[in-house]
Motif scaffolding. Sequence first.
Motif, PDB file in Angstrom:
ATOM      1  N   PHE A  29       0.839  -1.206   0.000  1.00  0.00           N
ATOM      2  CA  PHE A  29       0.000   0.000   0.000  1.00  0.00           C
ATOM      3  C   PHE A  29       0.878   1.262   0.000  1.00  0.00           C
ATOM      4  N   TYR A  30       1.986   1.185   0.747  1.00  0.00           N
ATOM      5  CA  TYR A  30       2.887   2.328   0.832  1.00  0.00           C
ATOM      6  C   TYR A  30       3.702   2.461  -0.454  1.00  0.00           C
ATOM      7  N   ALA A  31       4.152   1.312  -0.963  1.00  0.00           N
ATOM      8  CA  ALA A  31       5.018   1.346  -2.148  1.00  0.00           C
ATOM      9  C   ALA A  31       4.301   1.942  -3.365  1.00  0.00           C
ATOM     10  N   VAL A  32       3.022   1.620  -3.506  1.00  0.00           N
ATOM     11  CA  VAL A  32       2.301   2.129  -4.687  1.00  0.00           C
ATOM     12  C   VAL A  32       1.881   3.586  -4.514  1.00  0.00           C
ATOM     13  N   SER A  33       2.065   4.102  -3.305  1.00  0.00           N
ATOM     14  CA  SER A  33       1.602   5.463  -3.017  1.00  0.00           C
ATOM     15  C   SER A  33       2.683   6.530  -3.188  1.00  0.00           C
ATOM     16  N   VAL A  34       3.947   6.127  -3.247  1.00  0.00           N
ATOM     17  CA  VAL A  34       5.011   7.150  -3.189  1.00  0.00           C
ATOM     18  C   VAL A  34       5.201   7.896  -4.509  1.00  0.00           C
ATOM     19  N   GLY A  35       4.664   7.356  -5.580  1.00  0.00           N
ATOM     20  CA  GLY A  35       4.803   8.052  -6.863  1.00  0.00           C
ATOM     21  C   GLY A  35       6.212   8.012  -7.411  1.00  0.00           C
ATOM     22  N   ALA A  36       6.891   6.895  -7.232  1.00  0.00           N
ATOM     23  CA  ALA A  36       8.273   6.771  -7.725  1.00  0.00           C
ATOM     24  C   ALA A  36       8.291   6.680  -9.248  1.00  0.00           C
ATOM     25  N   SER A  37       9.375   7.183  -9.838  1.00  0.00           N
ATOM     26  CA  SER A  37       9.553   7.094 -11.288  1.00  0.00           C
ATOM     27  C   SER A  37      10.079   5.704 -11.641  1.00  0.00           C
ATOM     28  N   PRO A  38       9.816   5.249 -12.861  1.00  0.00           N
ATOM     29  CA  PRO A  38      10.327   3.921 -13.254  1.00  0.00           C
ATOM     30  C   PRO A  38      11.833   3.810 -13.013  1.00  0.00           C
ATOM     31  N   GLY A  39      12.251   2.713 -12.399  1.00  0.00           N
ATOM     32  CA  GLY A  39      13.659   2.479 -12.113  1.00  0.00           C
ATOM     33  C   GLY A  39      14.073   2.882 -10.710  1.00  0.00           C
ATOM     34  N   GLU A  40      13.298   3.749 -10.082  1.00  0.00           N
ATOM     35  CA  GLU A  40      13.631   4.149  -8.709  1.00  0.00           C
ATOM     36  C   GLU A  40      13.303   3.009  -7.745  1.00  0.00           C
ATOM     37  N   PHE A  41      14.083   2.940  -6.665  1.00  0.00           N
ATOM     38  CA  PHE A  41      13.818   1.954  -5.626  1.00  0.00           C
ATOM     39  C   PHE A  41      12.892   2.567  -4.578  1.00  0.00           C
ATOM     40  N   ILE A  42      12.103   1.706  -3.949  1.00  0.00           N
ATOM     41  CA  ILE A  42      11.200   2.154  -2.871  1.00  0.00           C
ATOM     42  C   ILE A  42      11.481   1.296  -1.644  1.00  0.00           C
ATOM     43  N   LEU A  43      11.892   1.947  -0.586  1.00  0.00           N
ATOM     44  CA  LEU A  43      12.160   1.250   0.678  1.00  0.00           C
ATOM     45  C   LEU A  43      11.018   1.555   1.641  1.00  0.00           C
ATOM     46  N   THR A  44      10.316   0.517   2.079  1.00  0.00           N
ATOM     47  CA  THR A  44       9.281   0.701   3.100  1.00  0.00           C
ATOM     48  C   THR A  44       9.784   0.047   4.378  1.00  0.00           C
ATOM     49  N   ALA A  45       9.744   0.768   5.486  1.00  0.00           N
ATOM     50  CA  ALA A  45      10.253   0.225   6.751  1.00  0.00           C
ATOM     51  C   ALA A  45       9.428   0.756   7.904  1.00  0.00           C
TER      52      ALA A  45
ATOM     53  N   GLU B  43      15.984   9.546  -0.786  1.00  0.00           N
ATOM     54  CA  GLU B  43      15.101  10.618  -0.314  1.00  0.00           C
ATOM     55  C   GLU B  43      14.150  10.023   0.715  1.00  0.00           C
ATOM     56  N   LEU B  44      14.220  10.532   1.940  1.00  0.00           N
ATOM     57  CA  LEU B  44      13.331  10.048   2.998  1.00  0.00           C
ATOM     58  C   LEU B  44      12.091  10.942   3.055  1.00  0.00           C
ATOM     59  N   LEU B  45      10.911  10.346   2.864  1.00  0.00           N
ATOM     60  CA  LEU B  45       9.661  11.111   2.934  1.00  0.00           C
ATOM     61  C   LEU B  45       9.114  11.007   4.354  1.00  0.00           C
ATOM     62  N   THR B  46       9.467  11.996   5.178  1.00  0.00           N
ATOM     63  CA  THR B  46       9.024  11.932   6.581  1.00  0.00           C
ATOM     64  C   THR B  46       7.521  12.214   6.683  1.00  0.00           C
ATOM     65  N   GLY B  47       6.888  11.537   7.622  1.00  0.00           N
ATOM     66  CA  GLY B  47       5.451  11.726   7.832  1.00  0.00           C
ATOM     67  C   GLY B  47       4.612  11.298   6.650  1.00  0.00           C
ATOM     68  N   PHE B  48       5.119  10.361   5.872  1.00  0.00           N
ATOM     69  CA  PHE B  48       4.414   9.953   4.645  1.00  0.00           C
ATOM     70  C   PHE B  48       3.092   9.248   4.968  1.00  0.00           C
ATOM     71  N   ILE B  49       2.049   9.672   4.271  1.00  0.00           N
ATOM     72  CA  ILE B  49       0.723   9.060   4.417  1.00  0.00           C
ATOM     73  C   ILE B  49       0.384   8.371   3.100  1.00  0.00           C
ATOM     74  N   PRO B  50       0.064   7.078   3.128  1.00  0.00           N
ATOM     75  CA  PRO B  50      -0.252   6.385   1.870  1.00  0.00           C
ATOM     76  C   PRO B  50      -1.571   6.880   1.272  1.00  0.00           C
ATOM     77  N   SER B  51      -1.742   6.612   0.007  1.00  0.00           N
ATOM     78  CA  SER B  51      -2.897   7.121  -0.731  1.00  0.00           C
ATOM     79  C   SER B  51      -4.059   6.131  -0.698  1.00  0.00           C
ATOM     80  N   GLY B  52      -5.192   6.598  -0.218  1.00  0.00           N
ATOM     81  CA  GLY B  52      -6.388   5.763  -0.214  1.00  0.00           C
ATOM     82  C   GLY B  52      -6.852   5.428  -1.618  1.00  0.00           C
ATOM     83  N   GLU B  53      -6.670   6.401  -2.521  1.00  0.00           N
ATOM     84  CA  GLU B  53      -7.087   6.183  -3.915  1.00  0.00           C
ATOM     85  C   GLU B  53      -6.254   5.067  -4.541  1.00  0.00           C
ATOM     86  N   ARG B  54      -4.921   5.130  -4.329  1.00  0.00           N
ATOM     87  CA  ARG B  54      -4.041   4.080  -4.869  1.00  0.00           C
ATOM     88  C   ARG B  54      -4.373   2.719  -4.239  1.00  0.00           C
ATOM     89  N   ALA B  55      -4.667   2.746  -2.941  1.00  0.00           N
ATOM     90  CA  ALA B  55      -4.970   1.500  -2.247  1.00  0.00           C
ATOM     91  C   ALA B  55      -6.227   0.846  -2.834  1.00  0.00           C
TER      92      ALA B  55
END
Lengths: 236, 334
Positions: free
Chosen positions: A97-113, A180-192
């Motif tokens: 849910f978090y990974a699909v919400s960050v809006g990363a560009s193709p090829g970028e890595f997404i770290l969820t922790a 890039e650390l996105l502090t206070g990141f809230i996932p997207s309900g629409e994406r979910a």
Amino acid sequence: MNTLVIETSTPIELLAVSADGRVADRTAVSNVSHSVTLFSNIDAALGALGIGIRDIGLIGVGVGPGSFTGIRIAVSTARMLAQALAIPLAPVVSQLFYAVSVGASPGEFILTAFDAKKGRVFGALYRAGEDPLAPAELVPPGDYEISWLLEPARGARTIAVGDGAERYSDRIGLALSKCELLTGFIPSGERACRLVERFHAETPHRFEDISKVLPFYARKSDAEVIREAGEIKDRG
Amino acid sequence: MSEKNRRIAGLGLESSCDETSASVVADGRKILSNLIFSQIELHREYFGVVPEIASRAHLEAINGLVDRALREAGLSFGELDYVAATQRPGLVGSLLIALQSAKAISYAMNIPMIAVNHLEAHLYAPFLEGREPEYPYIGLLVSGGNTALYEVHGCGDYRLIGKTVDDAVGEAFDKVAKILGLGYPGGPAVERLARRAARRERLFPKILPDPDADYRFSYSGLKTAVMQYRRAHPEADPAEMAHAFQERALEILVRRVYAASREFGIPRIVVAGGVAANGRLREMLKEACSGEEELIVASPVLCTDNAAMVAGIGYHYFTRGLHSPLDTDVRARA
């Protein structure tokens, strides 16, 4: 099909409803137990779209890994709603849910922790592709020391989210120069909602048996760990 | 006329400790189904309930139990009038499973949810066996998590007279069973072994002195006495120790409940909770009854944690319009 999504494996309560292309997103940080706030948020989301719970045709639920109690609040609620309404229930790994919400560009890595205490995180590592709802899983969701998630991302442009990423930001900063650390990141309900609807559209038969929708804890209880350690010691 | 047209049907859910249960009760009195999944096997190797393991097992079990409870009762979700769940006291992670499930049913079916006090539900258990609830009564609740005495004047109208200052009586049985190498759960194991005692001596001191200055209970001292005796007398017969422990553990319950009955002028006595299934306790209670008291003890199957008692007491809240909001949270304490 109208969709309800519930995910409470972190202090963030992801709660969204989609109906006829519109989405009501009540996702926010909760300062009290999700068990207290969950139904008022469901009610508010449904009300915002002018529908009721019986108009929902599909439920998606975050199954973890994350807070054990948080996972169980979402899963027990979603399972019984699906059973009483006789509608399908789609389990989704919470990190996704978090990974699909960050809006990363193709090829970028997404770290969820997410902070898992004991010096560890419940996390995963993904690589964004052309399809924003289908990032490639590089390190599967699980219970890790943060360094396990960082090693495969060395040299890659990475976006990190989650309270575990924030807690270990210094170690992430040392290991990943292009993070890039996105502090206070809230996932997207629409994406979910879109993610759950996608899963259901692709394999609808998978989501009819709610007994198969179980938490993904990724970690044994402390009592089991202690018992097994004792058994190993005894054998030794 | 269908069952539904004649009766108020309630679904009860229970998951406060190590039993998951779902039950359908009609009119707060007639049990239409009462399914119980015991986790004893999951906790046996730990000699006690492991909260995290219990919570996980409740979640896996509850949906199937609800399905079976409704089918056995011949009802569907749409024919329920209310849903009740244990909200307190208990293990927080475990309580959440039944309570969240009850909220979900309430919300989905647009029926009231009743958050129930587990202790009050236990005391209601004898009234699921054909007897009309009658008040007032002195309620003695004895289980693995609770040892308490109440003055009960009606549904939701009760006053705590006294409770344990340390361990619950059922907890003491578990701990002594471990000392004697009997395994888990300790209650039935100690009771079985005690029956085999050849000599029946008073090996351990009284728990609290006579006369009864108050209505406290205490079990940590008795447990320690058993442990010390075991160390000092390794050759001692475990059956004799089990017997001596059981007599001391139970006599204070009997003494206190009848003393309360006399002091408050309430002749009706209700005894409930898992330890109320102990055959020796039932004997001692009957032996101590002067004939002026009315002794009411639930049948053994309703002494252990079950959802029928939850649905049963929930009925009385439902009919009075005492519904619980869906932001109700669980509570570890009563």
